[in-house]
Scaffold this motif. Structure first.
Motif, PDB file in Angstrom:
ATOM      1  N   VAL A  66     -20.013   3.201  22.532  1.00 24.25           N
ATOM      2  CA  VAL A  66     -18.786   3.034  21.756  1.00 24.25           C
ATOM      3  C   VAL A  66     -17.596   3.001  22.712  1.00 24.25           C
ATOM      4  N   ALA A  67     -16.616   2.166  22.407  1.00 25.26           N
ATOM      5  CA  ALA A  67     -15.416   2.096  23.234  1.00 25.26           C
ATOM      6  C   ALA A  67     -14.771   3.473  23.329  1.00 25.26           C
ATOM      7  N   GLY A  68     -14.414   3.864  24.542  1.00 26.64           N
ATOM      8  CA  GLY A  68     -13.776   5.162  24.753  1.00 26.64           C
ATOM      9  C   GLY A  68     -14.750   6.307  24.940  1.00 26.64           C
ATOM     10  N   GLU A  69     -16.047   6.036  24.850  1.00 26.83           N
ATOM     11  CA  GLU A  69     -17.056   7.098  24.994  1.00 26.83           C
ATOM     12  C   GLU A  69     -17.129   7.574  26.440  1.00 26.83           C
ATOM     13  N   LEU A  70     -17.123   8.877  26.642  1.00 26.08           N
ATOM     14  CA  LEU A  70     -17.348   9.460  27.958  1.00 26.08           C
ATOM     15  C   LEU A  70     -18.793   9.957  27.992  1.00 26.08           C
ATOM     16  N   VAL A  71     -19.605   9.352  28.856  1.00 24.89           N
ATOM     17  CA  VAL A  71     -21.027   9.702  28.957  1.00 24.89           C
ATOM     18  C   VAL A  71     -21.190  10.800  30.009  1.00 24.89           C
TER      19      VAL A  71
END
Length: 771
Positions: free
Chosen positions: A148-153
């Motif tokens: 998802v856009a903006g997701e920090l993994v």
């Protein structure tokens, strides 16, 4: 007012993860979606729940956990989330609309736990909620990112495991998160369980073998009520059958290790499953080229390998590990690899092993042709990375392709010599020579390899037999390159035995053979040996001139390693001339190159050379320290230098000891013995002390803290109080510092800390902050 939440009460203690939690708390201030990814059993759920409990006060409108594991139908996702958040459906309104309206104005935290089997639906839901609810923050746990856009993994690391060097010290072992968890969980079923010197080593090995995986460690710890730790360790060779004792109330995939991995494997597509199984053939890691060589074929096409490998990395079943300047390295965690190996029963294991061996036989042949060259450093690192795979290829080829086995063993000789792996190389080369092969060329190459190794372990009679047989076969077959190499070995053996006339004759024949091939590098290397013969006759200046010319040729031809060897010879010759300044310059140039190749055997010679320079300039203690360090470097590998050089070192060592008291000489020897290779180089070259190269670099951050506090005059009990540790732990740290630094008294440790750490109350605080 307390934050509304549905966080479950924790019935067992949370162990470790302090640094990870601090990092996640910081990241939550910057990102509205964090996904904790990791394989099954990595502890993602416990970490997310602990994180949620730590930040309750940031989210006054609620912290809600949504457990998704039991949901098999994606159509139930919205209802499940709404129910967890206490949001009721409205008649005639879609559930999603009610959910958005219920969360739109709330400063809340939503935990989506276990998204991997609903990853597409969770991604859609997360994206919609983030757009529609500006005060909402999401944390998800999954085997793979949501995308998802903006997701920090955030990849969930394993628990820290102890150094096996400290395994006999229970107090130090208990500082690792993995062993701490093991002991805590073992005490749940066996309250009197304690680590002592007889059990701490087994506990450390269990946790290391399980790679710090929390689920596996908890399952292993539960067995402490019915098995001894050595028994558990022994049976871990079949970990899936052993680790089955999870809680009956836990989710099925958390009850046994096999169920945890089954869950992940079952979510893979057929091509992903096929690739995962095939990748299990690799030991110790692999790169993309190796993967492509092995896994191609039904159902995997060439263009699909990288895409499928990437998906397996994303799903936390393969780890990607940068390797400096080389290609990306990949690895299956041991638990995943063992699981995948079981699947070989359903695939063509024999063909996979053949493809694996063929690839690494070709790789080693290519590496051998690039030793020497400007790319030599690159190839040495490649071979370092693939030692486990090369051993598998040797095991396969010795049984299936004897000729290929002999070629492979011979091609590895230069590497084995550089790395000082004499015992292993002799084992493989002995098999290669004893095998019945159809390739006389391969046999001759193996004979040459064994003769070179035998020289390094002082089996001179065996080395001469091998070199002579290699010479006979090579001349018969017209193998000029092997002829020149065999002649050189015979020259070296003659020089060792003091027959300089015979040595010179062999070297001249070596040059003649190399000239037929226009092999300028080999000619220059042989001129090095001819120059040493001249020096042996007392003509040091002529030898020096010859060696300078050889260095220039090797540098121009792109053989820096060979140039370093010749500069070592220049150091020896100028030492005989008592030109200590010139000798130091040659040794420093040589050690700079050899250090780049991480070559312990040459570095041992160079360190001793700089020790003799120090002795000549009036520093006997430095001579003793460097001789001791070189002795340790060789002792680990079982090799030796030539007799003439060792005689010079022994005479220098005796002279140095005669200049010092027995106590001072012994102290210098202990200090040198405590140096690792980098510390020996740093001390030998007089380079500015830094954290990496310091002789105390083997100390952990905590041990440096303890040493700094000793320098302040604190007792062990006071140190324990200052660092909030048990007295026994402080005692163990002090003992370990003594052993690592070769020091006996607290005053010696204090002196070391003042010199190396700049000890002061402020400095010890700084060490504590950077630990």
């Amino acid at each position: 007012m307390s934050t509304p939440n549905n966080l479950p009460a924790q019935i067992s203690s949370f162990v470790g993860r302090e640094r990870q939690l601090a990092e996640l708390r910081r990241l939550l201030r910057k990102s509205r979606l964090i996904t904790l990814v990791g394989p099954g059993g990595a502890g993602k759920t416990r970490l997310a729940l602990r994180l949620a409990a730590d930040v309750l006060d940031r989210y006054p409108d609620g912290v809600w956990v949504v457990e998704l594991a039991a949901i098999g139908d994606a159509r139930l996702l919205e209802q499940t989330v709404a129910s967890a958040c206490g949001i009721s459906e409205k008649p005639g309104h879609p559930v999603m609309k009610a959910l958005v309206e219920g969360l739109a104005g709330r400063r809340a935290l939503l935990i989506l736990d276990g998204c991997e089997h609903l990853v597409d639906s969770c991604a859609w839901l997360a994206s919609l909620l983030l757009r529609s609810c500006p005060k909402l923050t999401l944390v998800s746990t999954s085997r793979e990112p949501l995308g998802v856009a903006g997701e920090l993994v955030w990849r969930t690391p394993s628990l820290s495991v102890p150094s096996l060097d400290e395994a006999r010290h229970p107090e130090l072992v208990m500082e690792s998160e993995a062993v701490h968890l093991f002991v805590e969980r073992a005490r749940l079923s066996r309250p009197d369980f304690e680590l002592d010197r007889t059990t701490s080593e087994s506990a450390a090995q269990i946790c290391t073998r399980l790679e710090g995986m929390p689920l596996a460690i908890e399952l292993a710890a539960s067995l402490a009520r019915v098995m001894t730790l050595p028994e558990i360790l022994d049976r871990l060779r079949d970990r899936f059958r052993l680790l089955t004792g999870g809680s009956r109330t836990a989710l099925p995939r958390h009850q046994t290790l096999r169920q945890a991995v089954d869950w992940s494997y079952g979510l893979l597509s057929p091509p992903e499953q096929a690739v995962l199984v095939k990748l299990a053939i690799f030991a110790g890691g692999f790169d993309l080229a190796a993967a492509e060589a092995v896994v191609l074929g039904d159902p995997v096409e060439g263009s699909d390998v990288l895409a499928l490998l990437t998906r397996l990395v994303d799903k936390s079943l393969v780890t990607a590990e940068p390797s400096g300047l080389g290609p990306m390295r990949y690895r299956l965690p041991d638990t995943i690899r063992e699981y995948a190996l079981e699947k070989f029963q359903q695939s063509d294991e024999a063909e996979l092993r053949r493809l694996h061996a063929v690839y690494f036989i070709a790789l080693c042949g290519q590496a051998s042709s690039n030793l020497p060259s400007l790319a030599m450093g690159h190839w040495i690192l490649r071979l370092d990375s693939d030692q486990a795979n090369i051993r598998l290829a040797l095991d396969w080829s010795v049984a299936e392709e004897p000729d290929a086995f002999a070629r492979l063993a011979a091609s590895m000789t230069a590497y084995w010599l550089m790395r000082g792996r004499f015992a292993e190389s002799l084992e493989w080369l002995n098999q290669a020579i004893e095998l019945s092969t159809s390739s006389l060329e391969a046999r001759a190459a193996a004979l040459l390899g064994r003769s070179r190794i035998r020289v390094r372990v002082r089996d001179y009679a065996g080395a001469r037999r091998d070199a002579n047989e290699c010479l006979r076969v090579s001349r018969k077959l017209g193998l000029t390159m092997l002829v020149s190499r065999a002649l050189n070995v015979l020259g070296v053996l003659s020089a060792i035995q003091g027959n300089l006339k015979a040595a010179e004759r062999y070297y001249m024949e070596t040059v003649a053979a190399a000239q037929q091939l226009d092999d300028r590098i080999w000619i220059a290397r042989t001129r090095n040996n001819l120059a040493l013969v001249r020096s042996g006759r007392g003509d040091h200046e002529a030898a020096r001139i010859e060696l300078e010319e050889a260095v220039a040729i090797l540098a121009a031809e792109g053989d820096p390693y060979g140039a370093a060897v010749v500069m070592d010879s220049l150091g020896q010759v100028t030492l005989k001339m008592r030109n200590f300044s010139a000798a130091r310059d040659y040794y420093l140039r040589a050690i700079a190159i050899s250090g780049e190749f991480d070559d312990p055997m040459n570095i041992a010679n160079l360190v001793e050379g700089l020790g003799l320079v120090a002795l000549g300039e009036g520093d006997p203690a430095r001579m003793i320290r460097l001789a001791s360090a070189a002795n340790e470097l060789r002792a680990v590998r079982g090799g030796s230098s030539d007799a003439d050089w060792m005689k010079s070192v022994e005479e220098g060592l005796a002279a140095a000891r005669a200049m010092l008291s027995g106590q001072a000489g012994d102290a210098a020897w202990r200090q040198g013995a405590a140096f690792d290779m980098q510390a020996a180089i740093t001390h030998a070259t007089g380079a500015a002390t830094d954290r990496k190269g310091d002789p105390g670099s083997a100390l952990t951050g905590r041990e440096k803290q303890v040493a700094a506090l000793i320098a302040e005059g604190l007792t062990n009990s006071q140190i324990a109080a200052r660092l909030k540790m048990a007295d026994r732990t402080a005692d163990a740290h002090v003992e370990h510092i003594r052993n690592k630094l070769g020091l006996r008294t607290r005053s010696q440790i204090a002196v070391w800390a003042h010199e190396r750490l700049g000890s002061s109350p402020e400095r010890s605080t700084e060490i504590a902050r950077t630990k």
